[in-house]
Design an enzyme around this catalytic site. Structure first.
Site, PDB file in Angstrom:
ATOM      1  CB  VAL B  15       8.130  -1.132   9.238  1.00 45.03           C
ATOM      2  CG1 VAL B  15       6.955  -1.621   8.402  1.00 45.03           C
ATOM      3  CG2 VAL B  15       9.034  -0.234   8.407  1.00 45.03           C
ATOM      4  CB  THR B  17       6.534   0.599  16.044  1.00 43.82           C
ATOM      5  OG1 THR B  17       7.673  -0.024  16.648  1.00 43.82           O
ATOM      6  CG2 THR B  17       5.807   1.429  17.076  1.00 43.82           C
ATOM      7  N   GLY B 136       8.009   2.016  -0.621  1.00 43.27           N
ATOM      8  CA  GLY B 136       7.288   2.396   0.598  1.00 43.27           C
ATOM      9  C   GLY B 136       5.783   2.318   0.491  1.00 43.27           C
ATOM     10  CE  LYS B 207      13.528   0.044  -1.805  1.00 46.77           C
ATOM     11  NZ  LYS B 207      13.784   1.446  -1.394  1.00 46.77           N
TER      12      LYS B 207
END
Lengths: 428, 428
Positions: B15, B17, B136, B207
């Protein structure tokens, strides 16, 4: 507690009534979430006395929305009248000139005057928000402008007119022809006063032009949207498409290509098992594609008091929370005037061709396609009792120019019983 | 042009990166949209020399993320290390104490310490944003907190662990047992180092607890999430469920009821033709229900460099644009400590019962259900060759207490070959 945010609401139809209900019934919740109270100070509508199931005597009344928009006790002008010109435009301009923020559900107004309004709002340091103008309760403007702000958007698609989707899915499920279902929809009150706005794709085209502006940083250009309605879709084509594994949708697509900006609102075939293919009834769907996020699909009610008022209130709450973003996601002066694409992205097409039932007819059609460079993926001759034989063809990906050349060849043949039907198959 | 917004990024895995790539490659676009440049000033990771396909020599390096978080040239601390405690927590706390805004993808951190972190951020006048922590690339936190801010949320559901959904849909499509597909997923690198986080429902439960807090204005309470993983789902149950018109999903559901706050993450049956039922592979889906908006469904990639970095950048762009909203949608001090529901909402259940193949066996089961007040909607005995006969039952809506009483009755019967399987059927 901070200063209240004071709304002036112009238009007390379904949506306006819904907004009034939310503000009254959820005062504590809204205030907690926004960090300040949300209040309605003044309203305006065509009739003051109409029974709407709400008491509007709590609010100041204005006959003229322009006067409402200029009131000193209004911070946000909520425009729910509709119409691309006339009072909606005059009052929105007056609101901006008077230093008010604007929340609107008016897709026609923004499709026609969005660039000018955005420019003047930004000069005045005000914002225009329009979540309710596109896809009803779906927070798609927010997702595209904010959630995907780190993406280069590659394509946006949507089924954004619930009436058309109702008609198309009802035709399929009930096996009824277009005219009958159109009349049903009319009886149910699903159609605009001018039904062409719905079935001609104009309403959905307005919405698409707004999404395109945000997606590609371009000035709204509704005039460049290629519009085709659903009036000529037959129950035969719906059934044939289903047999081939597709559904017919009034699909909006915009994408930036090397040839310019494509904006199309037209009946397309999509795979039956795709989220778009499975969308039934009046529900809306938006598909957002970006270079980082890949594909996001948003689905929800495209109209109605609750969903549309929900979208209006999302905008109001953002303003109350102090969030200010440019109308189309970047400063209006920086939006470019996109060149409309002169040729659409190649795609496979569905063709239905009524052939006279005589030897060699199919060969002539195949030759016409081949000579234009259109190759055939699948061909199917449907069982029939009449003198003409319906032939269904799914082509490989082709340019529209090649397809039109092939259709022109066919028009000159002596074996074609009626003008062929050609529908784009969109990759979704 | 305004002052640049300066990021300090801790964690340069997939992530991190991705975020570096976006900031470098889209500098102009981001700056145009945000009204100010976005810059990275410093980074931190476990290894400085690892080849990530990006050049990090442009940025200051810190071995210690806590030091990074405190740097004077960092405005926003971007926490992409993961882990509920340790360096991620220490550095996040340090960032807040040093007056930085925080963007994080760390669901475990917020599920365990969200309330405390939100309180200290608000005391310091800073924001914590965590779009990338849930589902995501789907902008679901934004949709729920902002887009639906005018709604009283009634229920939130989601398939939010792509690995579990991959396993369940692959079992069905390939007809393979759990163990085999689990090993496949492991080989493909889909599983966390501790796979229980995935298949035990813990990651998805984290989540869910964050969504519940926003939806209902309650303090995050991960400990109250009823967790059940997918480890005991058999290929038989997947096939039987399909025959009955259902799919099995690891489904998160939270809703506020008269009995308190329900938070469940468990395998459920959902109709095969529903959007949740049709969700294949690693894709995520969130279903948001509000009193005004009815139902919004959001679908998109639940993991991966691009989608997760897209979500991180959405948060960064909001901060750059000056948007400040409380971590969980209202001030942390105002979030209530919700009473966990002691009984879940009644629902129909799917039961698979292995009966000894002898006369009267089925009658005993039916009697056990009847005596507990559980009525049968559908019953089906499956064709079999073994000495035990699988019986499938879909009950009418029942309380879980009644169901458990029936199962307890059954346990005492002499005709039950193995412990019955009972799975909730969620109305979606």
């Amino acid at each position: 507690m901070s200063q209240p945010l004071r709304l002036g609401i112009a238009g007390l139809g379904t949506v306006g009534t819904g907004v009034v209900k939310i503000v009254r019934q959820k005062a504590n919740l809204l205030s907690m979430r926004a960090g300040r109270p949300i209040e309605i100070t003044a309203v305006s509508a065509r009739s003051r006395s109409k029974d709407r199931g709400i008491n509007i005597n709590h609010y100041a009344w204005e006959d003229d929305p322009v006067v409402l928009a200029q009131r000193d006790d209004v911070d946000v002008f909520v425009e729910l009248m509709g119409g691309s010109d006339g009072p909606a435009k005059a009052a929105t301009e007056a609101a901006i000139a008077a230093g008010k923020d604007v929340v609107t559900a008016n897709k026609a107004l923004l499709a026609h005057h969005g660039q000018a309004l955005a420019l003047s709002a930004e000069e005045a340091g005000r914002v225009i928000r329009f979540e309710a103008a596109v896809a009803g309760g779906i927070p798609v403007i927010k997702a595209l402008t904010e959630g995907l702000a780190g993406n280069e958007i590659t394509r946006v698609m949507g089924v954004m007119n619930g009436t058309c989707n109702y008609i198309l899915t009802r035709m399929q499920s009930a096996g009824l022809p277009y005219d009958v279902v159109f009349e049903e929809a009319n009886q149910l009150g699903y159609l605009e006063a001018d039904p062409t706005l719905d079935v001609g794709g104009i309403d959905a085209g307005h919405k698409l032009s707004l999404l395109a502006s945000i997606a590609f940083g371009t000035q709204v250009d509704f005039g460049a949207v290629e519009l085709e309605g659903i009036e000529r879709i037959t129950i035969q084509d719906i059934h044939h498409a289903a047999d081939l594994g597709f559904r017919i949708k009034l699909l909006g697509v915009c994408q930036m290509t090397g040839r310019g900006l494509e904006q199309r609102m037209s009946p397309c075939l999509v795979p039956a098992e795709s989220p778009l293919g499975q969308l039934e009834g009046g529900t809306n769907m938006c598909v957002l594609e970006g270079d980082m996020v890949e594909q996001i699909v948003l689905r929800g009610p495209g109209a109605g008091e609750g969903p549309t008022a929900s979208a209006v209130m999302g905008d109001v709450m953002d303003i109350a929370r102090g969030f200010r973003v440019s109308t189309f996601g970047m400063p209006a002066a920086e939006l470019s005037a996109a060149k409309p694409a002169q040729a659409v992205t190649p795609a496979p097409y569905y063709l239905r061709i009524s052939l006279d039932d005589k030897p060699g007819a199919l060969a002539k059609v195949a030759k016409a396609l081949g000579e234009a460079g259109v190759s055939i993926d699948r061909m199917r001759q449907v069982r029939h009792d009449e003198a003409t034989a319906p032939v269904l063809i799914v082509t490989h990906k082709t340019t529209r120019a090649a397809l039109e050349e092939a259709l022109a060849h066919m028009a000159g043949l002596d074996v074609i019983a009626e003008t062929p039907v050609a529908l784009r198959i969109e990759k979704v």
